[in-house]
Write an enzyme that holds these catalytic residues in place. Structure first.
Site, PDB file in Angstrom:
ATOM      1  CG  ASN A 231      -0.421  -0.164   2.524  1.00 40.13           C
ATOM      2  OD1 ASN A 231       0.597  -0.807   2.706  1.00 40.13           O
ATOM      3  ND2 ASN A 231      -1.066   0.424   3.517  1.00 40.13           N
TER       4      ASN A 231
ATOM      5  CD  GLU B 264      -1.550   4.861   4.372  1.00 38.13           C
ATOM      6  OE1 GLU B 264      -1.039   5.686   5.150  1.00 38.13           O
ATOM      7  OE2 GLU B 264      -2.290   3.939   4.740  1.00 38.13           O
ATOM      8  CG  ASN B 265      -0.923  11.462  -1.894  1.00 44.33           C
ATOM      9  OD1 ASN B 265      -1.465  12.518  -1.613  1.00 44.33           O
ATOM     10  ND2 ASN B 265       0.016  11.374  -2.810  1.00 44.33           N
ATOM     11  CB  ALA B 266       0.151  14.373   2.177  1.00 48.93           C
ATOM     12  CB  ALA B 267      -4.036  14.557  -1.152  1.00 43.80           C
TER      13      ALA B 267
ATOM     14  CB  CYS C 248      -5.161  -1.261  -1.892  1.00 46.04           C
ATOM     15  SG  CYS C 248      -6.471  -0.435  -0.989  1.00 46.04           S
TER      16      CYS C 248
ATOM     17  CD  GLU D 208      -5.296  -5.814  -1.407  1.00 45.18           C
ATOM     18  OE1 GLU D 208      -4.798  -4.676  -1.363  1.00 45.18           O
ATOM     19  OE2 GLU D 208      -5.993  -6.280  -0.489  1.00 45.18           O
TER      20      GLU D 208
ATOM     21  CB  CYS E  16     -10.768  -2.257   0.268  1.00 43.84           C
ATOM     22  SG  CYS E  16     -10.165  -1.663  -1.333  1.00 43.84           S
TER      23      CYS E  16
ATOM     24  CB  CYS F 108      -8.644  -4.364  -3.715  1.00 37.83           C
ATOM     25  SG  CYS F 108      -7.460  -3.005  -3.537  1.00 37.83           S
TER      26      CYS F 108
HETATM   27  N1  THU Z   1      -5.234  -1.448   2.459  1.00 36.38           N
HETATM   28  C1  THU Z   1      -4.673  -2.241   1.502  1.00 36.38           C
HETATM   29  O1  THU Z   1      -3.598  -1.919   0.948  1.00 36.38           O
HETATM   30  N2  THU Z   1      -5.282  -3.390   1.179  1.00 36.38           N
HETATM   31  C2  THU Z   1      -6.353  -3.898   1.853  1.00 36.38           C
HETATM   32  O2  THU Z   1      -6.739  -5.010   1.557  1.00 36.38           O
HETATM   33  C3  THU Z   1      -7.004  -3.117   2.903  1.00 36.38           C
HETATM   34  C4  THU Z   1      -6.482  -1.747   3.101  1.00 36.38           C
HETATM   35  C5  THU Z   1      -4.523  -0.239   2.848  1.00 36.38           C
HETATM   36  C6  THU Z   1      -5.148   1.061   2.438  1.00 36.38           C
HETATM   37  C7  THU Z   1      -4.536   1.997   3.457  1.00 36.38           C
HETATM   38  O3  THU Z   1      -3.233   2.375   3.013  1.00 36.38           O
HETATM   39  C8  THU Z   1      -4.361   1.161   4.701  1.00 36.38           C
HETATM   40  O4  THU Z   1      -4.443  -0.192   4.252  1.00 36.38           O
HETATM   41  C9  THU Z   1      -5.432   1.399   5.766  1.00 36.38           C
HETATM   42  O5  THU Z   1      -6.690   1.354   5.224  1.00 36.38           O
END
Ligand code: THU
Length: 133
Positions: free
Chosen positions: A43, A45-48, A54, A56, A86, A89
């Protein structure tokens, strides 16, 4: 170590590459294609917040960008017990998984469950809906 354990081991070892400073929740995904190639994703992530990606979709995008289309295994491991993909995904996986694709939800090499995309996303909308168009 069997094939599934081997893939889980790679996913667990790569989890630390997760870029998740906002949630502090690391997720790692490893996919194995029908051609035998292995791709990793985490995964990102981003400040925004909303541009976050994710694990996957990260792993699958890497494979698809190399021309891969068919997947034998999609292994997911995250910071919670039984980290499931999620909804977004699941839909993304739907595009590239068939009924033989094994989706592995792993906690460790000796604690995992195996699902199909039909298990995780029943009654889905897919490329089949757009056939003959
Ligand atoms: N996340 C995933 O990368 N995959 C999942 O199956 C569930 C959630 C990430 C998104 C976010 O960066 C962090 O987990 C918390 O939600």
């Amino acid at each position: 170590m069997n094939e599934i354990e081997y893939l889980i081991d790679i996913a667990l070892k790569n989890k630390n590459n997760s870029y998740s400073p906002y949630s502090n929740f690391k997720v790692s995904c490893v996919v194995k294609t029908k051609s035998g190639a292995i791709y990793k994703g985490v995964n990102i992530e981003n400040a925004a917040y909303s541009p976050s990606l994710c694990a996957e979709r990260s792993a699958l995008s890497s494979a698809i960008s190399e021309g891969e289309r068919e997947f034998l295994y999609i292994v997911i491991t995250g910071d919670s017990h039984d980290t499931f993909p999620c909804g977004v995904c699941r839909q993304f996986i739907r595009e590239f998984a068939d009924d033989k694709t094994k989706i592995i939800i792993a906690n460790s090499i000796d604690d995992y469950q195996i699902f199909t995309i039909e298990d995780l996303l029943p009654h889905s909308f897919s490329n089949k809906d757009l056939e003959n168009r």
